[in-house]
Motif scaffolding. Structure first.
Motif, PDB file in Angstrom:
ATOM      1  N   ASP A 143     -41.964  51.701  99.977  1.00  0.00           N
ATOM      2  CA  ASP A 143     -42.653  52.785 100.676  1.00  0.00           C
ATOM      3  C   ASP A 143     -42.616  52.561 102.179  1.00  0.00           C
ATOM      4  O   ASP A 143     -42.628  53.521 102.956  1.00  0.00           O
ATOM      5  CB  ASP A 143     -44.111  52.865 100.201  1.00  0.00           C
ATOM      6  N   PHE A 144     -42.614  51.304 102.583  1.00  0.00           N
ATOM      7  CA  PHE A 144     -42.657  50.941 104.002  1.00  0.00           C
ATOM      8  C   PHE A 144     -41.620  49.842 104.246  1.00  0.00           C
ATOM      9  O   PHE A 144     -41.643  48.826 103.561  1.00  0.00           O
ATOM     10  CB  PHE A 144     -44.051  50.432 104.391  1.00  0.00           C
ATOM     11  N   VAL A 145     -40.731  50.061 105.212  1.00  0.00           N
ATOM     12  CA  VAL A 145     -39.637  49.130 105.486  1.00  0.00           C
ATOM     13  C   VAL A 145     -39.638  48.766 106.953  1.00  0.00           C
ATOM     14  O   VAL A 145     -39.678  49.646 107.815  1.00  0.00           O
ATOM     15  CB  VAL A 145     -38.273  49.754 105.119  1.00  0.00           C
ATOM     16  N   GLY A 146     -39.554  47.478 107.233  1.00  0.00           N
ATOM     17  CA  GLY A 146     -39.419  47.031 108.609  1.00  0.00           C
ATOM     18  C   GLY A 146     -38.032  47.291 109.144  1.00  0.00           C
ATOM     19  O   GLY A 146     -37.852  47.827 110.231  1.00  0.00           O
ATOM     20  N   LYS A 147     -36.998  46.930 108.349  1.00  0.00           N
ATOM     21  CA  LYS A 147     -35.608  47.096 108.789  1.00  0.00           C
ATOM     22  C   LYS A 147     -34.715  47.239 107.568  1.00  0.00           C
ATOM     23  O   LYS A 147     -34.746  46.410 106.663  1.00  0.00           O
ATOM     24  CB  LYS A 147     -35.179  45.872 109.610  1.00  0.00           C
ATOM     25  N   ASN A 148     -33.934  48.317 107.525  1.00  0.00           N
ATOM     26  CA  ASN A 148     -32.876  48.446 106.526  1.00  0.00           C
ATOM     27  C   ASN A 148     -31.701  47.641 107.037  1.00  0.00           C
ATOM     28  O   ASN A 148     -31.228  47.858 108.156  1.00  0.00           O
ATOM     29  CB  ASN A 148     -32.482  49.909 106.334  1.00  0.00           C
ATOM     30  N   LEU A 149     -31.235  46.716 106.229  1.00  0.00           N
ATOM     31  CA  LEU A 149     -30.184  45.807 106.661  1.00  0.00           C
ATOM     32  C   LEU A 149     -29.123  45.712 105.565  1.00  0.00           C
ATOM     33  O   LEU A 149     -29.111  44.768 104.773  1.00  0.00           O
ATOM     34  CB  LEU A 149     -30.801  44.434 106.934  1.00  0.00           C
ATOM     35  N   PRO A 150     -28.248  46.722 105.497  1.00  0.00           N
ATOM     36  CA  PRO A 150     -27.196  46.655 104.479  1.00  0.00           C
ATOM     37  C   PRO A 150     -26.401  45.367 104.654  1.00  0.00           C
ATOM     38  O   PRO A 150     -26.082  44.969 105.773  1.00  0.00           O
ATOM     39  CB  PRO A 150     -26.318  47.877 104.785  1.00  0.00           C
TER      40      PRO A 150
END
Length: 177
Positions: A143-150
Motif C-alpha cells: 500500500d505504501f512504498v518508499g522506492k520501487n527498485l526493479p
C-alpha cells in the motif's frame, strides 16, 4: 555494489510513508505499526514515531516474527526466530501497518498474515515497504512504498539501518549468476 538510497533518501521515503498512512487511515486513531524482523522493526519504529510526531497522537509499534510461518523453511536455512512484541491492547479491531524492508516474492508477507491471524483479528492490514523490487510470486502488493527498485533476480538488495548496521543505506549487488 552500488548505493541506490542514502540516509537522506531513506528519511524522505519514511516521512512520505508516514504521511500516506495518516491520509489513508484518516488520522492516527486505532493504528498499530508492526515491523518484520530484522530491519523492518527499526523501520516500523521510525514510521510510528513519524506518524506520532505529525499527528500528535501516540502510535504504538512492535515486531512480528514470521520465521515459523514461512512456507520455504525446507529449502532455505532458517534464522533464529526473533521475539514478537505486540503493543498493549493487541491488534483486534485496529488497522495494522506491516513494515518490511524489501518486498520481493511476497512469501514473507503471506507468512506475516498467517502470524497475525494467530494473534488477533485486525480491522484492516496495510503493507509498507522501503523497497519494492518486483518479482512477485504471490498476489501481494504494498500500500505504501518508499522506492520501487526493479532489479534482476541475480541481484541482491541490501538495506542497512543505523540501529543494526551503523548507517542508513540501500545497496544493490550482483550475486552468483
Amino acid at each position: 555494489m552500488r548505493t541506490v538510497l542514502h540516509a537522506a533518501d531513506i528519511s524522505r521515503a519514511l516521512t512520505r510513508i508516514a504521511h500516506e498512512v495518516l491520509e489513508s487511515n484518516k488520522g492516527a486513531d486505532r493504528l498499530v505499526v508492526l515491523g518484520i524482523p530484522t530491519r523492518g522493526v527499526a523501520l516500523a519504529d521510525r514510521v510510528a514515531e513519524l506518524i506520532s510526531s505529525i499527528s500528535g497522537t501516540r502510535v504504538p509499534s512492535g515486531a512480528l516474527d514470521v520465521t515459523m510461518y514461512r512456507d520455504d523453511l525446507a529449502r532455505h536455512p532458517t534464522r533464529t526466530p526473533a521475539p514478537t512484541s505486540i503493543p498493549e491492547g493487541g491488534i483486534d479491531g485496529v488497522t495494522v501497518v506491516l513494515v518490511d524492508d524489501v518486498l520481493f516474492s511476497g512469501r514473507t508477507i503471506r507468512a506475516a498474515l498467517d502470524a497475525l491471524g494467530d494473534i488477533g483479528r485486525p480491522r484492516a492490514v496495510r503493507l509498507a515497504t522501503l523497497v519494492d523490487r518486483g518479482h512477485r510470486e504471490l498476489p501481494i502488493r504494498p500500500d505504501f512504498v518508499g522506492k520501487n527498485l526493479p532489479s534482476a533476480s541475480h541481484e541482491r538488495i541490501n538495506v542497512r539501518v543505523v540501529e543494526y548496521d551503523g548507517e542508513d543505506a540501500v545497496t544493490i549487488e550482483e550475486v552468483g549468476r
